[in-house]
Enzyme design. Structure first.
Site, PDB file in Angstrom:
ATOM      1  N   ASN A  52       0.750  -0.945  -0.185  1.00  0.00           N
ATOM      2  CA  ASN A  52       0.070  -0.071  -0.215  1.00  0.00           C
ATOM      3  C   ASN A  52       0.986   1.689  -0.154  1.00  0.00           C
ATOM      4  O   ASN A  52       1.752   1.839   1.500  1.00  0.00           O
ATOM      5  CB  ASN A  52      -0.866  -0.113   1.190  1.00  0.00           C
ATOM      6  CG  ASN A  52      -1.854   1.612   1.480  1.00  0.00           C
ATOM      7  OD1 ASN A  52      -1.633   2.409   0.675  1.00  0.00           O
ATOM      8  ND2 ASN A  52      -2.109   1.529   2.814  1.00  0.00           N
TER       9      ASN A  52
ATOM     10  N   LYS B 116       0.090   4.582   0.119  1.00  0.00           N
ATOM     11  CA  LYS B 116      -0.620   5.696   0.351  1.00  0.00           C
ATOM     12  C   LYS B 116      -0.455   6.469  -1.074  1.00  0.00           C
ATOM     13  O   LYS B 116      -0.457   6.024  -1.667  1.00  0.00           O
ATOM     14  CB  LYS B 116      -0.345   5.770   1.488  1.00  0.00           C
ATOM     15  CG  LYS B 116       0.079   4.813   2.653  1.00  0.00           C
ATOM     16  CD  LYS B 116       0.158   4.628   4.371  1.00  0.00           C
ATOM     17  CE  LYS B 116       0.311   3.607   4.446  1.00  0.00           C
ATOM     18  NZ  LYS B 116       0.477   3.611   6.229  1.00  0.00           N
TER      19      LYS B 116
ATOM     20  N   GLU C 216      -6.265   4.525   8.103  1.00  0.00           N
ATOM     21  CA  GLU C 216      -6.169   5.958   8.525  1.00  0.00           C
ATOM     22  C   GLU C 216      -7.531   6.407   7.143  1.00  0.00           C
ATOM     23  O   GLU C 216      -8.097   8.395   7.738  1.00  0.00           O
ATOM     24  CB  GLU C 216      -5.273   6.656   6.672  1.00  0.00           C
ATOM     25  CG  GLU C 216      -4.560   6.303   7.880  1.00  0.00           C
ATOM     26  CD  GLU C 216      -2.995   4.907   6.986  1.00  0.00           C
ATOM     27  OE1 GLU C 216      -2.627   5.690   5.517  1.00  0.00           O
ATOM     28  OE2 GLU C 216      -2.108   4.920   7.568  1.00  0.00           O
TER      29      GLU C 216
ATOM     30  N   GLU D 260      -5.254  -5.309  11.158  1.00  0.00           N
ATOM     31  CA  GLU D 260      -3.770  -4.085  10.543  1.00  0.00           C
ATOM     32  C   GLU D 260      -4.248  -3.605  11.994  1.00  0.00           C
ATOM     33  O   GLU D 260      -5.626  -2.384  12.076  1.00  0.00           O
ATOM     34  CB  GLU D 260      -4.612  -3.712   9.443  1.00  0.00           C
ATOM     35  CG  GLU D 260      -3.992  -3.638   8.365  1.00  0.00           C
ATOM     36  CD  GLU D 260      -3.117  -2.948   7.734  1.00  0.00           C
ATOM     37  OE1 GLU D 260      -2.311  -2.791   7.024  1.00  0.00           O
ATOM     38  OE2 GLU D 260      -3.638  -2.302   6.925  1.00  0.00           O
TER      39      GLU D 260
ATOM     40  N   GLY E  74       2.726   2.047  11.005  1.00  0.00           N
ATOM     41  CA  GLY E  74       4.011   3.098  10.285  1.00  0.00           C
ATOM     42  C   GLY E  74       3.879   3.074  11.967  1.00  0.00           C
ATOM     43  O   GLY E  74       4.919   4.302  12.001  1.00  0.00           O
TER      44      GLY E  74
ATOM     45  N   SER F 173       3.304  -2.758  10.167  1.00  0.00           N
ATOM     46  CA  SER F 173       5.103  -2.519  10.337  1.00  0.00           C
ATOM     47  C   SER F 173       5.689  -3.838  10.443  1.00  0.00           C
ATOM     48  O   SER F 173       6.439  -5.118  10.999  1.00  0.00           O
ATOM     49  CB  SER F 173       5.611  -1.983  12.026  1.00  0.00           C
ATOM     50  OG  SER F 173       5.156  -1.109  11.794  1.00  0.00           O
TER      51      SER F 173
HETATM   52  C1  PEP Z   1      -0.652   0.139   6.311  1.00  0.00           C
HETATM   53  O1  PEP Z   1      -1.170   1.067   5.869  1.00  0.00           O
HETATM   54  O2  PEP Z   1      -1.561  -0.970   5.832  1.00  0.00           O
HETATM   55  C2  PEP Z   1       0.419  -0.561   6.427  1.00  0.00           C
HETATM   56  C3  PEP Z   1      -0.292  -1.594   7.431  1.00  0.00           C
HETATM   57  O3  PEP Z   1       1.554   0.388   6.701  1.00  0.00           O
HETATM   58  P1  PEP Z   1       3.167  -0.148   7.521  1.00  0.00           P
HETATM   59  O4  PEP Z   1       3.008  -1.321   7.003  1.00  0.00           O
HETATM   60  O5  PEP Z   1       3.956   1.034   7.209  1.00  0.00           O
HETATM   61  O6  PEP Z   1       2.854   0.124   8.940  1.00  0.00           O
END
Ligand code: PEP
Length: 252
Positions: free
Chosen positions: A12, A14, A101, A169, A175, A215
């Site tokens: 992703n 973003k 988000e 998630e 993040g 993460s």
């Molecule tokens: C995400 O935004 O779906 C995500 C898992 O971000 P990150 O891997 O940066 O934690």
């Protein structure tokens, strides 16, 4: 025992990536060799502005593309929004819906997410439906209840096991560099699978790819991806660098 579905590793991006970053997508594609393709499916969800160009560039590589969101309506006066048909028209096969988000910054409810997932199915896209608890909810011992409620509220009645993807998630892991323990991830994924069984029936539930996101990086991917009921990853930050993303892909 049911055969586990083929893992999916989804990046992703973003709100990151201009046309120049198509080179990153191509570098990822170069690393997705026959061995990787045999083990897992690989997906990049870039910003909508480069979705069509990226899809065209990746033709024949085995790397699929997806949108990051879609509107629930097929068309209309929704300035700045993108319909599911538009995402599909740009060449995508998947679309993320209900990312935390979007739920947090755009106030999307599970009912909104369900409507978007329905629109995605109507456009022959596979919705990647995101669910996950906040830190306050986890600390209050409400993780399982929250995740199950979001799942029940966000999953279309018409969903089939192979036609949707669920991404667990934890909001506090996105993040932040923090991840739940392996035992915690396994527990939540088992509960998600059980709830899918109640909603879709056991046979269909076994076909659903349930991704872990939050993460994920090359150093923790192997442990997380080996857990029961974890069928791949949704990756944010680490999907922006080809080597990091490929490190995760190769960990499966
Ligand atoms: C995400 O935004 O779906 C995500 C898992 O971000 P990150 O891997 O940066 O934690």
């Amino acid at each position: 025992m049911a055969i586990a579905p083929k893992p999916l590793v989804a990046g992703n991006w973003k709100m990151n990536g201009l046309r120049g970053s198509l080179e990153t997508a191509m570098a990822i594609a170069r690393g997705v060799d026959a061995g990787v393709r045999a083990r897992s499916d690989v997906l990049i969800c870039p910003p909508a502005t480069v979705l069509h160009a990226m899809t065209s560039a990746l033709i024949g590589t085995g790397v699929a593309t997806g949108g990051q969101d879609c509107h629930a309506s097929p068309s209309g006066a929704f300035t700045g929004d993108i319909s599911a048909a538009m995402v599909a028209d740009a060449g995508a096969a998947f679309v993320i819906v209900g990312h935390s988000e979007r739920r947090t910054l755009h106030g999307e409810t599970s009912a909104d997410v369900k409507a978007k997932a329905e629109a995605a199915l109507g456009a022959f896209l596979v919705p990647i439906i995101c669910i996950g608890e906040t830190l306050a909810e986890r600390e209050a011992g409400r993780t399982i209840a929250v995740v199950k409620k979001q799942l029940r509220g966000s999953l279309p009645e018409t969903a089939t096991g192979a036609g949707v993807v669920i991404a667990y998630e934890p909001v506090w892991a996105i993040g932040t560099g923090k991840t739940p323990t392996a035992a915690d991830v396994a527990e939540v994924h088992a509960e998600i699978r059980a709830e899918l069984g109640r909603l879709l029936g056991k046979a269909e539930a076994a076909k659903v790819r349930v991704l872990y996101g939050g993460s994920v990086k090359p150093s923790n991917a192997a442990e997380l991806m080996a857990l029961p009921n974890v069928n791949g990853a949704l990756v944010g930050g680490a999907s922006l660098k080809a080597e990091d993303f490929l490190g995760i892909v190769r960990a499966i």
